[in-house]
Write an enzyme that holds these catalytic residues in place. Sequence first.
Site, PDB file in Angstrom:
ATOM      1  N   HIS A 181       0.824  -1.220   0.000  1.00 33.19           N
ATOM      2  CA  HIS A 181       0.000   0.000   0.000  1.00 33.19           C
ATOM      3  C   HIS A 181       0.854   1.264   0.000  1.00 33.19           C
ATOM      4  O   HIS A 181       0.332   2.345  -0.253  1.00 33.19           O
ATOM      5  CB  HIS A 181      -1.058  -0.020   1.111  1.00 33.19           C
ATOM      6  CG  HIS A 181      -0.562   0.200   2.505  1.00 33.19           C
ATOM      7  ND1 HIS A 181      -0.216  -0.833   3.349  1.00 33.19           N
ATOM      8  CD2 HIS A 181      -0.390   1.320   3.224  1.00 33.19           C
ATOM      9  CE1 HIS A 181       0.155  -0.337   4.512  1.00 33.19           C
ATOM     10  NE2 HIS A 181       0.061   0.964   4.479  1.00 33.19           N
ATOM     11  N   ASP A 232       1.335  -7.724   2.168  1.00 37.30           N
ATOM     12  CA  ASP A 232       1.412  -6.277   1.970  1.00 37.30           C
ATOM     13  C   ASP A 232       2.870  -5.812   1.817  1.00 37.30           C
ATOM     14  O   ASP A 232       3.432  -5.176   2.702  1.00 37.30           O
ATOM     15  CB  ASP A 232       0.724  -5.567   3.141  1.00 37.30           C
ATOM     16  CG  ASP A 232       0.375  -4.120   2.811  1.00 37.30           C
ATOM     17  OD1 ASP A 232       0.936  -3.583   1.839  1.00 37.30           O
ATOM     18  OD2 ASP A 232      -0.462  -3.537   3.521  1.00 37.30           O
ATOM     19  N   SER A 280       4.210   2.336   8.108  1.00 37.75           N
ATOM     20  CA  SER A 280       3.973   1.316   7.091  1.00 37.75           C
ATOM     21  C   SER A 280       5.245   0.963   6.359  1.00 37.75           C
ATOM     22  O   SER A 280       5.937   1.844   5.864  1.00 37.75           O
ATOM     23  CB  SER A 280       2.975   1.819   6.057  1.00 37.75           C
ATOM     24  OG  SER A 280       1.692   1.655   6.529  1.00 37.75           O
TER      25      SER A 280
HETATM   26  N1  ARG Z   1      -4.613   0.357   7.407  1.00 37.83           N
HETATM   27  C1  ARG Z   1      -3.360   0.293   6.732  1.00 37.83           C
HETATM   28  C2  ARG Z   1      -2.548   1.515   7.000  1.00 37.83           C
HETATM   29  O1  ARG Z   1      -3.015   2.554   7.298  1.00 37.83           O
HETATM   30  C3  ARG Z   1      -3.531   0.240   5.260  1.00 37.83           C
HETATM   31  C4  ARG Z   1      -3.728  -1.102   4.782  1.00 37.83           C
HETATM   32  C5  ARG Z   1      -3.894  -1.077   3.313  1.00 37.83           C
HETATM   33  N2  ARG Z   1      -4.841  -2.086   2.945  1.00 37.83           N
HETATM   34  C6  ARG Z   1      -6.091  -1.848   2.628  1.00 37.83           C
HETATM   35  N3  ARG Z   1      -6.894  -2.841   2.480  1.00 37.83           N
HETATM   36  N4  ARG Z   1      -6.530  -0.625   2.461  1.00 37.83           N
HETATM   37  O2  ARG Z   1      -1.362   1.493   6.855  1.00 37.83           O
END
Ligand code: ARG
Length: 766
Positions: free
Chosen positions: A87, A223, A655
């Site tokens: 992401h 991811d 992230s």
């Molecule tokens: N919640 C995660 C973050 O803020 C993003 C994950 C991305 N995946 C998704 N299904 N949107 O880093």
Amino acid sequence: MRNNHWAAVLLLTLLLPLAARADEGMWLPLFVKRLNEADMKKKGLKLTAEEIYSVNNASLKDAVVQLGGFCTGEFVSSQGLLLTNHHCGYDAIQSHSTPQNNILQNGFYAASRAEEKQNPGLFVDILVRMEDVTSKVLESITPATPEAERMAIVQQRQRELADNAKENGKYVAYVRDMFGGNEYYLFIYQRFGDVRLVGAPPEAVGKFGGDTDNWMWPRHTGDFSMFRVYADKNNQPTSGPQAGNVPYVPKKHLPVALQGVSEGDFAMVFGFPGRTQRFMPAAGLQMTLDQTNPARIKLRDTRLKLWKEDMDQDPALRLKYASKYANIANYWKYYIGQNEGMKRLKTVDAKKAEEAALAQWISQDPARQQRYGDALNTIKQSYAGLRQYNLGTQYVNEAAFGTEIITLAARMMPLASALKASPTDKAAIDKAVADLKEPVAEYFKDYSASTDKKVFAALMGLYMQDVSKDQQPEVFQTVQKQYGGSMQKYADYVFSNSFLTSEAKVNAFLAAPTAAKLEADPAYKTYQSVYSNYVQNTVPKLQNMQAGLVRANRLYVAALREKNTDKVYSPDANSTIRLSYGTVRPYKGRDAVAYDYKTTAQGILEKEDPTNPEFVVPQKELELLKMKDYGRFADKNGNLPVAFITDNDITGGNSGSPVINGRGELIGLAFDGNWEAMTGDLAYDPELKRCINVDIRYVLWCVEKMGGAKHLVDEMTLQNNGPNPGVGAATAAGAAADMSDIEKMKVKTEKGGKTKIKRKKDAAML
Ligand code: ARG
């Protein structure tokens, strides 16, 4: 988690940042030796503080980079190969995708360096060093210094210190405040502007579970994505992709651990957390709970539904809007979770109790009264005032600026100023035009005017309906008078008559720009009306209230730290480099519900649903999983590991951060937080908060087995040095026993009991 800062960029830069309350441990690497090393060793760290952060010798910090200002990445080879989340690479991956060559959907691995894809504009920052400059910034400032004067002096010194450190453009440098302006730190980076896409799994792997699983455990998402940092032939940064550039040789890259993780293993996360506000006072939490978040949720809900309708109709449009959609949806769900959590955990009440205790402590001593006397009251009064304007502010951000054409209009501002200031100054105008070329091309690459028109009608309609009349822009009177109050009709008019709806028309304008033409444009006029209304009628009022609030917050944070000398505070996240440490650890989500600490490929097959785009499993993966072809990446029970959780303290911006074992080896990549602890950025709950990581063995399996890109795995330094150091499963499970001294103190303090463990004063003050 990706950093969400960009949302507030346009308008909130006008406002002063609010101070925030810090807690459980996103530590500055500079102080690891003094504050954390002993505690980390107890949990299983085998490295020294010097091996984690050193200015003179290669240390872990040299392997960790900030990616594009919004994510974290880490070097895993001596040839500049970088791992981060899918992401985090999403935008880049999407930008190289077309319906004919859809690498977002199919995945992609460069077979050779020549196939690695350039991403102009994308950069990484590598920390050279950091320095405590508090005494330099605050020199000669006293409690009696008037606030405005203080602010001016502080800003001036921040700038000077940073400018000095830049060494004429050799480095990127800035000074950030910590603890609400009680401390200041200088950060110096090298910025590399040539970062190429090397690989990514199919979206069905990289975003498996979609928005349904987002912010939740258990997770089965691969991811990750891979980039490579390039430098000139002397290993020095270049500002963009450049012919003759070669892979950057980092001072340090992380070895990759093949042995896998077990409950109780030591885990450390290095990265660039974006923003926490754990010093936010009760009144601020209350405003977030009942004004800010509901507005954001409602407006994003509307925007997402309209986007999705069109995306479902048209595959090309789905590609164009994929990244925007993911970003907006990510924090839409975050705000929902944060509000649910605040209600469930009674976050506002807890903060009120803390403030009451602080007020009492202040009142017990005349010297404290003198220092902190009015802080808590000022905070309350300021928020009472802010509340009057907060909804309007949210609607400017999320409704007006939630409409793409308004953001494009806003980008024309510098050109408008140049045209008006000196219509004959060709050089200034040419520069303003040149600065627009790239953003305009990028904007239209992923734009659909017909979709945006629907969004405009809906969001501006809600703006006109929900925000109090006296705070509305003048343009809404035009809508009332000339369009019978129908935002739909007004949208028809704007989109049929504005030149900002098409790239060709914008370029025609840019070829011969005049202020008159821009100012006659209905989209630009709408933006102007929203903007000037906000700047003239709201900003001065907010600034008035915030001047007092900044001072009060600073005193409030100082008072809290002085009162709780037995608690070691870490500063709130602010996109600077941090380290957090903890253990691989399961949790109890709620009554009778216990979560395991790891997931396996079995769960992918259980979740698989070919009829639901969020849970489709690629054919190749299905085949391999059904054959149980896990190769050398299987765990000791013969399963393929996918994800695991630790109790590390992280937030958006972390992230892609490396999860590192006690020997300094890479065991996973942090990518999310869990639903039960969505209040974590405002208030930390050590029992509930978990950091969700993709297991490095799943990453390697996806690259080598599913992606057929063994050459990339071979580039890494794979190791198997036996089980990770740690406290062991039994200890990790028995929560309290596993807790560090720091955590024990916090829990006791939170329960209101007197703690017997006392720490040295200097440690408590950081
Ligand atoms: N919640 C995660 C973050 O803020 C993003 C994950 C991305 N995946 C998704 N299904 N949107 O880093």
